[in-house]
Design an enzyme around this catalytic site. Structure first.
Site, mmCIF file in Angstrom:
data_model
loop_
_atom_site.group_PDB
_atom_site.id
_atom_site.type_symbol
_atom_site.label_atom_id
_atom_site.label_comp_id
_atom_site.label_asym_id
_atom_site.label_seq_id
_atom_site.Cartn_x
_atom_site.Cartn_y
_atom_site.Cartn_z
ATOM 1 N N HIS A 52 15.212 -30.047 -8.867
ATOM 2 C CA HIS A 52 14.275 -30.048 -9.991
ATOM 3 C C HIS A 52 14.563 -28.802 -10.840
ATOM 4 O O HIS A 52 14.728 -27.702 -10.289
ATOM 5 C CB HIS A 52 12.832 -30.015 -9.461
ATOM 6 C CG HIS A 52 11.800 -29.988 -10.530
ATOM 7 N ND1 HIS A 52 11.456 -31.095 -11.272
ATOM 8 C CD2 HIS A 52 11.048 -28.968 -11.008
ATOM 9 C CE1 HIS A 52 10.524 -30.754 -12.145
ATOM 10 N NE2 HIS A 52 10.254 -29.480 -12.013
ATOM 11 N N ASN A 76 15.906 -33.338 -3.367
ATOM 12 C CA ASN A 76 15.912 -33.519 -4.821
ATOM 13 C C ASN A 76 16.143 -32.179 -5.477
ATOM 14 O O ASN A 76 15.769 -31.128 -4.929
ATOM 15 C CB ASN A 76 14.562 -34.095 -5.273
ATOM 16 C CG ASN A 76 14.468 -34.242 -6.792
ATOM 17 O OD1 ASN A 76 15.375 -34.781 -7.421
ATOM 18 N ND2 ASN A 76 13.393 -33.747 -7.381
ATOM 19 N N MET A 91 15.392 -40.533 -12.152
ATOM 20 C CA MET A 91 14.165 -40.353 -12.917
ATOM 21 C C MET A 91 13.060 -41.333 -12.549
ATOM 22 O O MET A 91 12.228 -41.684 -13.371
ATOM 23 C CB MET A 91 14.474 -40.451 -14.426
ATOM 24 C CG MET A 91 15.493 -39.432 -14.897
ATOM 25 S SD MET A 91 15.101 -37.741 -14.351
ATOM 26 C CE MET A 91 13.943 -37.296 -15.622
ATOM 27 N N LEU A 142 9.785 -42.320 -6.007
ATOM 28 C CA LEU A 142 9.972 -43.204 -4.860
ATOM 29 C C LEU A 142 8.602 -43.480 -4.231
ATOM 30 O O LEU A 142 7.741 -42.602 -4.181
ATOM 31 C CB LEU A 142 10.894 -42.546 -3.828
ATOM 32 C CG LEU A 142 12.307 -42.192 -4.316
ATOM 33 C CD1 LEU A 142 13.063 -41.474 -3.208
ATOM 34 C CD2 LEU A 142 13.057 -43.426 -4.770
ATOM 35 N N GLY A 147 24.936 -37.488 -14.164
ATOM 36 C CA GLY A 147 25.448 -37.275 -12.817
ATOM 37 C C GLY A 147 26.212 -35.976 -12.631
ATOM 38 O O GLY A 147 27.051 -35.865 -11.741
#
Ligand code: GRF
Length: 203
Positions: free
Chosen positions: A108, A106, A89, A92, A11
């Site tokens: 990446h 997101n 990880m 969806l 996190g």
């Protein structure tokens, strides 16, 4: 804007967002941190900030639909305007994404469209890249392919390993994600119905 963050691990990106939200002029607040891993280190960090957390262990559900339904129900309660995937990880489903169309971003750890998927740093090194970096993008049904909100580059050094490159990239992720969230929360960058990105001015 109300933000829910989904994590699976340490996190550190979620904490970078939490730190940014503390700035008085930042246009977002984190209202919930959810994880698919009850032992995710980020849950304890979020709780330390007084942020509501909840974990949804995949093994507690018969299948992916039920797992997602539980997360979606918790999101209904949290009523986020935006969802940030930060080291989350799992992919969806199309249904989940449609529920929050244009409102999920997101981060990446590569300069998309290069190196979607996993092991991005080793692949960049193996490909002989001289720069690497990170990308914040809107989440669409395909993996790591939605419209790009922000990117940042780092050098690949001759003696880099995946770990040294990952560490250098993570530092830059922690600056790029808050910037990207600010742009989206302020409505300066939006995803149009047809999936194109719309920017107000030069952002
Ligand atoms: C980061 O490299 C991020 O880009 C990727 O997951 C890694 C761990 O993130 N999505 P965090 O420390 O759990 O935020």
């Amino acid at each position: 804007k109300r933000v829910a963050v989904l994590i699976s691990g340490s996190g550190s990106n979620m904490m970078a967002l939490a730190d940014a939200c503390r700035e008085s002029d930042f246009p977002a607040e984190i209202v919930a941190v959810f994880s698919d891993k009850p032992d995710a280190g980020g849950l304890v960090k979020a709780e330390g900030r007084g942020i509501f957390t909840s974990a949804f262990a995949r093994k507690d559900y018969p299948g992916k639909p039920e797992h997602e339904a539980a997360i979606l129900a918790a999101l209904e309660q949290a009523e986020p305007d935006l969802i940030c995937l930060a080291g989350y990880m799992r992919l969806l489903s199309a249904d989940f994404i449609r529920r929050y169309q244009g409102r999920i971003i997101n981060i990446h750890p590569s300069l998309l469209p290069l190196f979607p998927g996993l092991h991005t740093h080793q692949r960049a090194i193996d490909a002989g890249m001289k720069i690497a970096g990170c990308t914040v993008h809107f989440v669409t049904e395909g993996m790591d392919e939605g419209p790009i909100v922000a990117q940042a580059a780092v050098p690949v050094l001759p003696d880099d390993t995946a770990d040294t490159l990952a560490a250098r990239t993570l530092t830059v992720e922690h600056r790029t994600y808050p910037l990207a969230l600010r742009l989206v929360a302020e409505g300066l960058v939006t995803m149009l119905e047809d999936g194109r990105i719309a920017r107000s001015g030069y952002v």
